[in-house]
Structures are given as C-alpha cells and as structure tokens.
Design a protein around this motif. Structure first.
Motif, PDB file in Angstrom:
ATOM      1  N   ASP A   1      41.294  38.242  61.051  1.00 57.44           N
ATOM      2  CA  ASP A   1      40.456  38.296  59.851  1.00 57.44           C
ATOM      3  C   ASP A   1      41.230  37.631  58.717  1.00 57.44           C
ATOM      4  N   VAL A   2      40.762  36.443  58.283  1.00 52.64           N
ATOM      5  CA  VAL A   2      41.398  35.716  57.182  1.00 52.64           C
ATOM      6  C   VAL A   2      40.868  36.265  55.857  1.00 52.64           C
ATOM      7  N   SER A   3      41.746  36.400  54.878  1.00 50.74           N
ATOM      8  CA  SER A   3      41.346  36.936  53.580  1.00 50.74           C
ATOM      9  C   SER A   3      40.276  36.064  52.939  1.00 50.74           C
ATOM     10  N   GLY A   4      39.350  36.715  52.225  1.00 54.00           N
ATOM     11  CA  GLY A   4      38.277  35.996  51.564  1.00 54.00           C
ATOM     12  C   GLY A   4      37.106  35.752  52.493  1.00 54.00           C
ATOM     13  N   LYS A   5      36.113  35.026  51.960  1.00 50.53           N
ATOM     14  CA  LYS A   5      34.908  34.719  52.712  1.00 50.53           C
ATOM     15  C   LYS A   5      34.497  33.284  52.426  1.00 50.53           C
ATOM     16  N   GLY A   6      33.494  32.821  53.149  1.00 46.43           N
ATOM     17  CA  GLY A   6      32.935  31.509  52.874  1.00 46.43           C
ATOM     18  C   GLY A   6      33.737  30.360  53.447  1.00 46.43           C
ATOM     19  N   VAL A   7      33.569  29.179  52.829  1.00 49.87           N
ATOM     20  CA  VAL A   7      34.109  27.938  53.385  1.00 49.87           C
ATOM     21  C   VAL A   7      35.628  27.949  53.457  1.00 49.87           C
ATOM     22  N   SER A   8      36.303  28.405  52.381  1.00 51.53           N
ATOM     23  CA  SER A   8      37.774  28.364  52.371  1.00 51.53           C
ATOM     24  C   SER A   8      38.357  29.236  53.475  1.00 51.53           C
ATOM     25  N   ALA A   9      37.796  30.438  53.646  1.00 54.07           N
ATOM     26  CA  ALA A   9      38.287  31.320  54.713  1.00 54.07           C
ATOM     27  C   ALA A   9      38.001  30.723  56.084  1.00 54.07           C
ATOM     28  N   ALA A  10      36.842  30.083  56.235  1.00 56.42           N
ATOM     29  CA  ALA A  10      36.473  29.507  57.531  1.00 56.42           C
ATOM     30  C   ALA A  10      37.389  28.350  57.911  1.00 56.42           C
ATOM     31  N   ILE A  11      37.797  27.546  56.913  1.00 60.04           N
ATOM     32  CA  ILE A  11      38.704  26.427  57.202  1.00 60.04           C
ATOM     33  C   ILE A  11      40.040  26.949  57.721  1.00 60.04           C
ATOM     34  N   VAL A  12      40.600  27.958  57.048  1.00 55.07           N
ATOM     35  CA  VAL A  12      41.871  28.531  57.494  1.00 55.07           C
ATOM     36  C   VAL A  12      41.703  29.191  58.863  1.00 55.07           C
TER      37      VAL A  12
END
Length: 538
Positions: free
Chosen positions: A364-375
């Motif tokens: 589970d990467v911190s945050g949501k949306g595009v930035s989290a999905a890229i990481v």
C-alpha cells in the motif's frame, strides 16, 4: 414543418445553410454541400441525414472526430440550439437553428458601439473619423476570429495593440487573475516591443480600479492630489494612467467575476481622452473580457478533457497490472482482489512461482490517485524482478527502502513479502503493514512480527519471521483500506470485524461485507485483500 439550418461564420462572413435535403454533406473537399477550409476537417467529414422532422449527424470516419455539444460522437440526433464542431473543440462552432431565424451569434458590444457611433458626433453631423472606424472594424473582425477559437495570448496582444493606438499612450499591460493574485499576461510598448516585467507600473492605480469595479484614469498625475502621494508614480515619472478591470458579466447564477486588468500609462506626456474615447475603451475592454472568459473556459475544458483521457489510460494500465494471472501450484492456491477508491490507486499485489517456493507481495503506497499509482507500478516491477532473481526477502525490502529514500519521491509504502515452501514453511517480512491472519477452521492467529515502513529511514534494517502452515490453513493479507473502512457513525470495520468474518467467508464475500458496512459513504482508501491457502505438499 420548420426546416433546420446550420449557421456558422468564417472569413467570408456569416452563413446559414438549409438542411432541407435528405443528405447534407460537410467536409473540406469542394464537392461537399458545406465546405470547411480548416485543415483539421477531413475531406468527407460528416453528413446530416433528414428523416421527416428528425435530423441525425453521422461522422464519416473522420481523422479528428465530430463533436456535438462538446462530446465526440459517431452519430447523434440534432436539436435546436445544438453546437457542432469538426476536428476539435477549438474548431469554429456550427449552430443548429430554425429556418429564417437570425444567425446564432452573440451581438458584440463593439458592434453596439459602432451602431451608435454617429450619435456621438457634435450637431448630429456624421464626420468620418477614419482612424477610429478603422479600429472598430478591425476589432469586429478580430472578435469574430477570436470567438472561433482565439487563445488568451492573442486576445491580450490584440487588446494592447488596439488600445495603445487609440489612446496614444506609451505602454500597456494585461494582467490575469490567478489564485487571487494579478499576474502579468502580456506587456507591450507602443512601438511593438514586448515588455516582460511590470516593476515600474502603479500598483495603487491598479488597486483603485479593482476596488471601484470601474475604469480609473489620471490624465495628468502632476495635477492629481491622489496620484501625487503614490511613490511609484513620482519615482518613475508616470504622467498618464488608464486602468480598466476585465470582468465576467454577472448572471442569474453568480455575480460578476474579476478576470484581469488592462493597464495603460505614459511617461512622455499627458493624455486627454474624450468621452468617445472613454466609451470606446470601455467597450473594447468589455469585449476583451468576454473573449478572455470564453478562451479560459475553453482552455479549462481542453485541459479537463485531456486529464480525463490520460486518467483513463492510466486506469487501464493499472487494471492490467492488477489483473495478473496467479500461478497454480499443487501445494497452494491464491485469490486476490482490489477496489480502488479512485479510478486508480496505490495498492498492489504480485506473485511469482519459483522451482522451490512461491513468492507473494502485497503493498500500500501512501496517498491516492495518479502519483500513488505511478510509485506502486514501479515498486511492483522491482519486486517481481527481485522475486524471479531469487533475492532474499530482507534484500528486497532493503532495496525498496533505498530506492524510495534516495529518489526523494515523497512516498512511502507498507507491505508484506512472503515465501511459501512446499513443506508448509512460511517466511515473511511485514514492513509496517496490517498484520497477516493465519486461519484454520475457526482458529485465527495474528502474525504480529513487524519491521519499519519502507521509504522513511535510509538506515532501516529488515529481518524475516517464520511460521509453519498446516494443511488447509489460509493466510489472509488485507490493506488498511479494509480495516479502516468506516460506517455512517465513524466506526471502523477494524481487525476485529475482519477476524470475525474471516473463518467463514471468501475474499469476495469479505470485500462485499466491508462495502455494505461503509455504505452509503464513499470509500476513503483503496481496499485490497489477498488469500493464500496451503493445501499440502503433493
């Protein structure tokens, strides 16, 4: 029965084409019924079919598409007031109207002024002010062109050229409001030289115009008591100032809105404007404000459309990454599902079967949306490659931690990495993640051993833990979007809720139960669940 007409404007003027035929063709080719010269229009772009009182627009496999009321379509039913655009949303607008109705075009405030211009002549005798009428006619042509897709930069420069020529002042600036601040859009000297900074203008004059919501002018600062108190005016030797706020007109829905400001001044001498000049300047500013408003709205719509398209592509990529084919082994079964709270999310899972063990990850990467999905996509690729390379779990955790810390991406991740061997031995590393649950029958054990989150502390150390699985035992791996889901009263589903239903329900059933628990509240975080069932060494 009224026949519809298609109204549009181009460099040759306004046109109204009757749609009385059964088929009316539109395109760039000369043999089309309606010929459009724009290069984004295909040679045979679209046809309008008439069946009784119904009219249907059909795209003819054009290169850049047909848009009905801002939406790209293959075909659509036309109604009064509809707007067609061929090739892009920046293309000229084609209006659907009744036969005999006037062309659907907003009457320009400049045209209103031009109509009444002779009334302003002394004694009612129309004189021939070639200079002013030439400018008005120029603006009429510019207004038509800009209404068909002009950019904000074009409007600003056109406004400056025109107003500087009319007033005879030395320089001008157009400011646009952005996040409550006036930012310079364009600056221009009377000789056409571009001015790229605004440090010598009078901010006091700008502020007075904005506060008064009307024009503000000082024809001679040396004789104006208010202007004499402004340091910038005296220091820079400014003799004449003219400011007009650019406002979006008030509507039934909302009050008027400040879009920007036109600022003109001169250091060379005083400027005396007649009442005709004042009216002309205000009319030009009103027209420019409307055009700027339209251009800004068009830019926002274009950006929003591009963002939606990019988000759709990203969501498809994310779904592809999450629709991995789980390996099938004689000693283990895997089930997994994720429900992102947005179109794309930061949760992911992965699995790889090696000759001697099964490797699994959930994160589970911190945050949501595009930035989290890229990481998340990046970490997933690293983990999978490391699994296939046979790296140990501590080595993989250390590599991920170093990657996030040294790249300074502003993200961290919780995760569980594990390896299951055919004899039931389970090795795992929990990096700050929700503890896995081991379930056999009604018995539920929480595997509490944990390490630091990856991506926070470069010097963090990672050590594995072990557990012995029994035949039929399941390992349940959730993300915190599941355990932290809240009902209408703010009560969390929690580990207690998961432990209560885990022995009796599958992944899909548990996720459905969580969704019902939090309904009707929208999900606040991605929700992912993975289940590993140990069968036994065959």
């Amino acid at each position: 029965m009224d026949v519809l007409i298609l109204c549009y404007s181009d460099s040759e003027g306004q046109h109204g084409i009757s749609l009385e035929r059964e088929i009316t063709s539109i395109g760039r080719s000369a043999n089309q019924d309606i010929v459009m010269s724009d290069r984004s229009v295909s040679r045979c772009h679209a046809v309008i079919l008439r069946e009784g009182g119904d009219y249907t627009i059909v795209d003819q496999k054009s290169t850049h598409g047909t848009f009905l009321n801002g939406v790209r379509i293959q075909q659509g039913l036309l109604k009064l007031g509809d707007i067609l655009q061929l090739g892009s949303l920046d293309a000229p607008r084609l209006h659907i109207q009744k036969d005999g109705a006037p062309a659907h075009r907003r009457r320009s405030s400049v045209e209103d002024l031009l109509t009444s211009f002779t009334e302003l002549r002394p004694g009612g005798q129309p004189r021939q002010p070639a200079h002013e009428l030439e400018q008005l006619n120029w603006l009429l042509r510019a207004a038509r062109q800009l209404n068909e897709g002009g950019a904000v930069d074009d409007i600003a420069l056109g406004l400056l050229h025109l107003t500087l020529e009319l007033t005879g002042l030395e320089r001008g600036f157009v400011f646009l409001q952005n996040d409550g601040q006036m930012q310079l859009a364009h600056g221009l000297m009377a000789d056409g030289t571009i001015v790229e900074e605004d440090s010598t203008i009078s901010r006091k004059a700008m502020q007075s115009a904005i506060q008064s919501k009307a024009r503000f002018s000082v024809s001679d600062t040396h004789r104006d008591d208010l202007a004499l108190d402004w340091p910038s005016v005296m220091e820079k030797g400014i003799r004449s100032i003219y400011c007009i706020p650019l406002r979006r007109p008030a509507s039934a829905r909302e009050p008027d809105h400040l879009l920007g400001l036109l600022y003109l001044d001169s250091q060379l001498g005083t400027g005396v404007l007649t009442e005709v000049d004042h009216r002309l300047l205000e009319t030009i500013a009103t027209e420019a404000a409307t055009l700027v408003d339209h251009a800004l709205l068009a830019d926002e719509e274009l950006k929003a459309r591009k963002a939606r398209e990019e988000l759709t592509v990203a969501a498809n990529i994310h779904r592809g990454l999450m629709s991995i084919t789980m390996p099938e082994l004689p000693y283990a079964q895997i089930r997994a599902k994720t429900v992102p709270c947005l179109a794309i999310g930061g949760d992911f899972y992965d699995a790889a079967a090696l000759d001697h063990c099964l490797c699994i990850a959930i994160a589970d990467v911190s945050g949501k949306g595009v930035s989290a999905a890229i990481v998340a996509a990046t970490l997933q690729g690293i983990i999978h490659s490391q699994f296939l390379a046979g790296q140990s779990l501590p080595e993989i955790a250390h590599l991920l931690n170093q990657f996030l810390c040294t790249r300074n991406v502003g993200k961290y991740a919780t995760m569980v990495l594990l390896k299951l061997f055919p004899n039931g031995d389970l090795e795992y590393i929990n990096c700050g993640h929700v503890p896995p649950l081991a379930i056999l029958g009604n018995e539920v054990r929480k595997l509490d051993e944990s390490n630091l989150i990856v991506g926070l502390i470069p010097a963090a150390k990672y050590a594995p833990s072990v557990y012995k699985l029994r035949a039929g035992e399941r390992i349940l791996l959730p993300t915190d979007g599941l355990t932290e889901a809240e009902d209408s009263n703010g009560q969390e589903f929690g580990e207690t809720g998961l432990i209560a239903c885990a022995p009796y329900q599958s992944c899909d059933e548990i996720l459905e139960k969580v969704a019902k628990f939090s309904a009707p509240n929208p999900a606040q975080d991605d929700c992912t669940l993975l289940e590993l069932r140990y069968i036994q060494d065959a």
